[in-house]
Design a protein around this motif. Structure first.
Motif, PDB file in Angstrom:
ATOM      1  N   SER A 133       9.878   8.520   2.017  1.00 50.47           N
ATOM      2  CA  SER A 133      11.097   9.101   2.573  1.00 50.47           C
ATOM      3  C   SER A 133      12.361   8.497   1.975  1.00 50.47           C
ATOM      4  CB  SER A 133      11.130   8.918   4.095  1.00 50.47           C
ATOM      5  OG  SER A 133      11.007   7.548   4.434  1.00 50.47           O
ATOM      6  N   ASN A 134      12.173   7.478   1.106  1.00 49.84           N
ATOM      7  CA  ASN A 134      13.307   6.800   0.489  1.00 49.84           C
ATOM      8  C   ASN A 134      12.860   6.269  -0.870  1.00 49.84           C
ATOM      9  OD1 ASN A 134      15.190   4.589  -0.226  1.00 49.84           O
ATOM     10  ND2 ASN A 134      16.044   4.946   1.813  1.00 49.84           N
ATOM     11  N   PRO A 135      13.654   6.437  -1.923  1.00 50.67           N
ATOM     12  CA  PRO A 135      13.250   5.930  -3.244  1.00 50.67           C
ATOM     13  C   PRO A 135      12.912   4.444  -3.246  1.00 50.67           C
ATOM     14  CG  PRO A 135      15.147   7.385  -3.463  1.00 50.67           C
ATOM     15  CD  PRO A 135      14.937   7.164  -1.981  1.00 50.67           C
ATOM     16  N   ALA A 136      13.476   3.687  -2.313  1.00 53.79           N
ATOM     17  CA  ALA A 136      13.226   2.245  -2.281  1.00 53.79           C
ATOM     18  C   ALA A 136      11.766   1.905  -1.988  1.00 53.79           C
ATOM     19  CB  ALA A 136      14.135   1.582  -1.242  1.00 53.79           C
ATOM     20  N   GLN A 137      11.019   2.874  -1.478  1.00 54.56           N
ATOM     21  CA  GLN A 137       9.590   2.623  -1.226  1.00 54.56           C
ATOM     22  C   GLN A 137       8.773   2.598  -2.515  1.00 54.56           C
ATOM     23  OE1 GLN A 137       9.809   5.930   1.896  1.00 54.56           O
ATOM     24  NE2 GLN A 137       7.986   4.802   2.548  1.00 54.56           N
ATOM     25  N   MET A 138       9.352   3.100  -3.579  1.00 57.03           N
ATOM     26  CA  MET A 138       8.688   3.093  -4.874  1.00 57.03           C
ATOM     27  C   MET A 138       9.035   1.808  -5.621  1.00 57.03           C
ATOM     28  SD  MET A 138       6.737   5.678  -5.711  1.00 57.03           S
ATOM     29  CE  MET A 138       6.874   5.924  -7.484  1.00 57.03           C
ATOM     30  N   PRO A 139       8.123   1.296  -6.427  1.00 56.75           N
ATOM     31  CA  PRO A 139       6.786   1.815  -6.717  1.00 56.75           C
ATOM     32  C   PRO A 139       5.697   1.261  -5.814  1.00 56.75           C
ATOM     33  CG  PRO A 139       7.227   0.004  -8.190  1.00 56.75           C
ATOM     34  CD  PRO A 139       8.451   0.141  -7.311  1.00 56.75           C
ATOM     35  N   ARG A 140       6.090   0.426  -4.838  1.00 57.58           N
ATOM     36  CA  ARG A 140       5.071  -0.291  -4.066  1.00 57.58           C
ATOM     37  C   ARG A 140       4.145   0.639  -3.296  1.00 57.58           C
ATOM     38  NH1 ARG A 140       8.258  -3.875  -0.236  1.00 57.58           N
ATOM     39  NH2 ARG A 140       9.657  -2.068  -0.353  1.00 57.58           N
ATOM     40  N   LEU A 141       4.704   1.708  -2.714  1.00 56.14           N
ATOM     41  CA  LEU A 141       3.861   2.595  -1.910  1.00 56.14           C
ATOM     42  C   LEU A 141       2.808   3.272  -2.778  1.00 56.14           C
ATOM     43  CD1 LEU A 141       4.949   4.842   1.005  1.00 56.14           C
ATOM     44  CD2 LEU A 141       3.477   5.782  -0.759  1.00 56.14           C
ATOM     45  N   LEU A 142       3.203   3.755  -3.948  1.00 59.20           N
ATOM     46  CA  LEU A 142       2.236   4.415  -4.818  1.00 59.20           C
ATOM     47  C   LEU A 142       1.194   3.427  -5.334  1.00 59.20           C
ATOM     48  CD1 LEU A 142       1.179   6.884  -6.267  1.00 59.20           C
ATOM     49  CD2 LEU A 142       2.835   6.455  -8.099  1.00 59.20           C
ATOM     50  N   GLN A 143       1.623   2.228  -5.675  1.00 52.96           N
ATOM     51  CA  GLN A 143       0.665   1.210  -6.118  1.00 52.96           C
ATOM     52  C   GLN A 143      -0.349   0.903  -5.022  1.00 52.96           C
ATOM     53  OE1 GLN A 143       3.557  -1.218  -9.264  1.00 52.96           O
ATOM     54  NE2 GLN A 143       3.460  -1.843  -7.136  1.00 52.96           N
ATOM     55  N   SER A 144       0.099   0.856  -3.802  1.00 56.47           N
ATOM     56  CA  SER A 144      -0.823   0.630  -2.680  1.00 56.47           C
ATOM     57  C   SER A 144      -1.800   1.786  -2.534  1.00 56.47           C
ATOM     58  CB  SER A 144      -0.035   0.444  -1.379  1.00 56.47           C
ATOM     59  OG  SER A 144      -0.906   0.165  -0.298  1.00 56.47           O
ATOM     60  N   ALA A 145      -1.291   3.015  -2.706  1.00 56.70           N
ATOM     61  CA  ALA A 145      -2.154   4.188  -2.614  1.00 56.70           C
ATOM     62  C   ALA A 145      -3.231   4.152  -3.691  1.00 56.70           C
ATOM     63  CB  ALA A 145      -1.331   5.467  -2.727  1.00 56.70           C
ATOM     64  N   VAL A 146      -2.842   3.801  -4.908  1.00 53.63           N
ATOM     65  CA  VAL A 146      -3.790   3.719  -6.022  1.00 53.63           C
ATOM     66  C   VAL A 146      -4.885   2.713  -5.706  1.00 53.63           C
ATOM     67  CG1 VAL A 146      -4.033   2.918  -8.409  1.00 53.63           C
ATOM     68  CG2 VAL A 146      -2.204   4.515  -7.803  1.00 53.63           C
ATOM     69  N   GLN A 147      -4.500   1.575  -5.204  1.00 55.39           N
ATOM     70  CA  GLN A 147      -5.489   0.520  -4.986  1.00 55.39           C
ATOM     71  C   GLN A 147      -6.363   0.785  -3.771  1.00 55.39           C
ATOM     72  OE1 GLN A 147      -3.259  -2.951  -7.503  1.00 55.39           O
ATOM     73  NE2 GLN A 147      -3.575  -3.294  -5.318  1.00 55.39           N
ATOM     74  N   HIS A 148      -5.866   1.535  -2.798  1.00 56.26           N
ATOM     75  CA  HIS A 148      -6.738   1.979  -1.709  1.00 56.26           C
ATOM     76  C   HIS A 148      -7.827   2.913  -2.244  1.00 56.26           C
ATOM     77  CE1 HIS A 148      -3.939   0.400   1.332  1.00 56.26           C
ATOM     78  NE2 HIS A 148      -4.862   0.671   2.238  1.00 56.26           N
ATOM     79  N   ALA A 149      -7.426   3.872  -3.081  1.00 56.25           N
ATOM     80  CA  ALA A 149      -8.393   4.846  -3.598  1.00 56.25           C
ATOM     81  C   ALA A 149      -9.447   4.176  -4.469  1.00 56.25           C
ATOM     82  CB  ALA A 149      -7.671   5.937  -4.382  1.00 56.25           C
ATOM     83  N   ILE A 150      -9.019   3.297  -5.359  1.00 51.40           N
ATOM     84  CA  ILE A 150      -9.956   2.637  -6.260  1.00 51.40           C
ATOM     85  C   ILE A 150     -10.761   1.568  -5.530  1.00 51.40           C
ATOM     86  CG2 ILE A 150     -10.141   1.165  -8.298  1.00 51.40           C
ATOM     87  CD1 ILE A 150      -7.632   2.604  -9.380  1.00 51.40           C
ATOM     88  N   GLY A 151     -10.065   0.738  -4.767  1.00 48.74           N
ATOM     89  CA  GLY A 151     -10.724  -0.398  -4.135  1.00 48.74           C
ATOM     90  C   GLY A 151     -11.709  -0.018  -3.049  1.00 48.74           C
ATOM     91  N   ARG A 152     -11.392   1.014  -2.285  1.00 51.44           N
ATOM     92  CA  ARG A 152     -12.279   1.398  -1.180  1.00 51.44           C
ATOM     93  C   ARG A 152     -13.153   2.592  -1.535  1.00 51.44           C
ATOM     94  NH1 ARG A 152      -9.249   1.435   4.493  1.00 51.44           N
ATOM     95  NH2 ARG A 152     -11.445   1.555   5.125  1.00 51.44           N
ATOM     96  N   GLY A 153     -12.871   3.236  -2.650  1.00 51.13           N
ATOM     97  CA  GLY A 153     -13.673   4.374  -3.056  1.00 51.13           C
ATOM     98  C   GLY A 153     -13.434   5.584  -2.184  1.00 51.13           C
ATOM     99  N   GLY A 154     -12.480   6.417  -2.545  1.00 53.84           N
ATOM    100  CA  GLY A 154     -12.150   7.584  -1.742  1.00 53.84           C
ATOM    101  C   GLY A 154     -10.763   8.083  -2.066  1.00 53.84           C
ATOM    102  N   VAL A 155     -10.164   8.768  -1.110  1.00 51.96           N
ATOM    103  CA  VAL A 155      -8.907   9.482  -1.333  1.00 51.96           C
ATOM    104  C   VAL A 155      -7.713   8.706  -0.813  1.00 51.96           C
ATOM    105  CG1 VAL A 155      -7.610  11.571  -0.689  1.00 51.96           C
ATOM    106  CG2 VAL A 155     -10.029  11.746  -1.333  1.00 51.96           C
TER     107      VAL A 155
END
Length: 580
Positions: A133-155
């Motif tokens: 909802s705010n540019p300040a959340q980038m890039p940390r939010l996307l990096q967290s999303a990437v590592q959830h998908a890879i690390g836990r195996g899923g979406v």
């Protein structure tokens, strides 16, 4: 150098995470991201005709490569179409990043045109679903999303309003090193010791394997040899464990065959390896059970366990193979191998009787010929329903082939979209979609995606003009079949009209040549095979009533039909049984 906007930063992070393409349908709220992809090397936009296809394709790509894959949908209805394919990817543990673009950020919560709340809608089919909802959340939010998908195996799902995507990215934002591979997990020493003790004390051990045995074939075979254990498998374990397996006793479940059921019920210790097999009616309740799984939430949710072991199957077996005492008595194993061979001999006789002359064509015959002609490293994508039966019975894994389907989510129409994702990973590798007429017609529009990108996918339509598995479910429930009949066109004519190769097969003697010609064709091809809607017969006696899904409660007898080349392996294994 001009300052990056959020969309450009978003795409750069995906490229760093190993994403090679993003599947989707363009739309206004997605425009900044799609334009960023256009201008960024190392990633391409793949235009499909339906967002559900985008999610299925991304899930298949992730399963083939082991890397993060991505898909996207525009605001509201666009990203809602992703949900079915995302459920499938998530339940298949495929690492997928889904971009759900959103309405203008200032309008959220005000009933704006096409408004939904994607950060809430996708929570059940993801490990992570959040709104930027705010540019300040980038890039940390996307990096967290990437590592959830890879690390836990899923979406992972990221909702991104179009106006935020177009805004400048934060200056001096920290972009940390991304985790792009999962570690091995070794069980604790205490669990290993308990497991060794249980195995050493058992006289009759059976292994039942799922998709968690991927990469552990050698360790499973060594362990089975040490403890003289028959090895059965679930459908998702077939491609990883059935080949080069002198201990094979087949598959359990509604689509099962051979002696897997007997082996799991007549042992005194059942070891579940990397399987979340959902049909507990087929699992015993009067033997000791051990389960090994990388996902701790899977442990004990199907059966009451005597020991739960959290860890990789390969790492666990490596520890066991160094410690368990080799067993000398193989009477249980040999008895199960003989039962398995005898069971397959019975069904193969029914399959071979005049099958090359039967019209409409036996679908078993189609699957058997397909298995024989397909490449050694072919990727098969398999529609849910009767195509699952034919894949389970006739496709022969060899350690190089892949078999992908909606085996955990059970969605219709998965095969064609998954074939798209599989083919994009390697245009030179043969990809075969085993499509039912119902599944193919549901997302038939994306056959045009094959044509648009000249993807050499071979679509084999098992055209019985019915929803065969649904009809079967009605029959075993004592209901007359209703609403299951399809009035189909000539699918081959549709393929030709779209600019692809298409041929219709109505007689068995035409089949082999038609498949060979389709496989030789350099571009997309469709073979419409008219098959017998009555090919699947029900056992004359069912001892328990059908329950929800595919589970046949407490009955080992499931489906009649052939078993293809598996009988050859069973006969070979039986020849290795020592004679007194």
């Amino acid at each position: 150098m001009a300052r990056q906007n959020v969309a450009e930063q978003f795409v750069d992070i995906l490229v760093r995470a190993g994403v090679r393409r993003m599947y989707g349908v363009v739309g206004d709220s997605l425009n900044p991201v799609v334009d960023a992809i256009r201008r960024t090397g190392g990633i391409e936009w793949i235009q499909v005709r339906h967002e559900e296809t985008a999610a299925f394709a991304a899930g298949a790509e992730a399963q083939i490569t082991g890397r993060l894959a991505a898909c996207a949908g525009s605001c509201g209805p666009g990203n809602l179409h992703l949900i079915n394919g995302l459920y499938d990817a998530h339940r298949s543990m495929a690492p997928v990043l889904a971009l759900a673009s959103h309405i203008p950020s200032g309008e959220i919560g005000l009933g704006y045109f096409q408004e939904t709340h994607p950060d809430q809608l996708f929570r059940e089919c993801s490990h992570y679903s959040e709104l930027i909802s705010n540019p300040a959340q980038m890039p940390r939010l996307l990096q967290s999303a990437v590592q959830h998908a890879i690390g836990r195996g899923g979406v992972s799902v990221v909702a991104l309003p179009g106006d935020i995507a177009a805004q400048p990215a934060p200056e001096k934002a920290v972009q940390h090193a991304l985790v792009t591979a999962r570690p091995s997990v070794r069980p604790g020493e205490g669990e290993i010791e308990k497991l060794v003790r249980l195995i050493d004390e058992a006289d009759r051990v059976t292994l039942f394997c799922g998709s968690g045995t991927a990469g552990a074939h050698a360790e499973v075979m060594e362990f089975a040899g040490r403890v003289k254990a028959p090895v059965g498998h679930a459908l998702r374990g077939k491609e990883w464990i059935q080949y080069d397996n002198p201990y094979d006793v087949g598959m359990s479940g509604l689509l099962g065959y051979g002696a897997a059921y007997e082996a799991t019920h007549e042992c005194d210790l059942l070891v579940l390896l990397g399987t979340d097999f959902p049909y507990n009616a087929f699992l015993p309740d009067d033997v000791k059970i051990v389960q090994v799984d990388i996902r701790p939430e899977h442990l004990g949710r199907r059966s009451q366990l005597d020991l739960a072991v959290w860890g990789d199957v390969r790492e666990t077996l490596r520890a066991l193979n160094a410690r368990v005492r080799p067993k000398q008595d193989r009477r249980f194993l040999d008895r199960m191998l003989k039962k398995h061979a005898d069971a397959l001999e019975g069904v193969v006789k029914a399959y071979t009787r005049k099958v090359e002359k039967h019209t409409p064509i036996h679908p078993e015959y189609v699957a058997a010929v397909l298995d024989e002609l397909a490449h050694e490293d072919a990727v098969f994508t398999v529609d849910t329903g009767m195509c699952n039966v034919w894949a389970a019975r006739y496709l022969s894994p060899n350690g190089k082939r892949r078999i992908i389907g909606s085996f955990s989510h059970g969605s219709m129409a998965n095969a064609l979209p998954q074939a798209i994702g599989a083919q994009f990973t390697d245009r030179s590798r043969q990809v075969v979609s085993m499509s039912g007429d119902g599944g193919f017609s549901m997302l038939m529009g994306d056959f045009l995606t094959l044509v648009q990108y000249d993807l050499p996918v071979k679509v084999i339509v098992f055209d019985n003009s019915s929803l065969g598995m649904v009809e079967l479910e009605m029959l075993v429930s004592g209901l007359p079949s209703y609403g299951t009949t399809n009035r189909n066109p000539d699918f081959a004519a549709i393929a030709r009209a779209a600019g692809a190769y298409g041929v219709r097969v109505e007689k068995p003697k035409q089949l082999t040549a038609a498949l060979r010609d389709a496989f030789r064709h350099r571009g997309p091809a469709l073979v419409d095979v008219v098959t017998d809607p009555n090919a699947l017969s029900i056992p004359p006696k069912i001892s328990a009533e059908m329950v929800t899904g595919f589970a046949l409660s407490a009955s080992k007898i499931v489906l009649d039909g052939g078993v293809g080349r598996m009988i050859q392996m069973a006969r070979s294994n039986l020849r290795n049984v020592p004679r007194p």
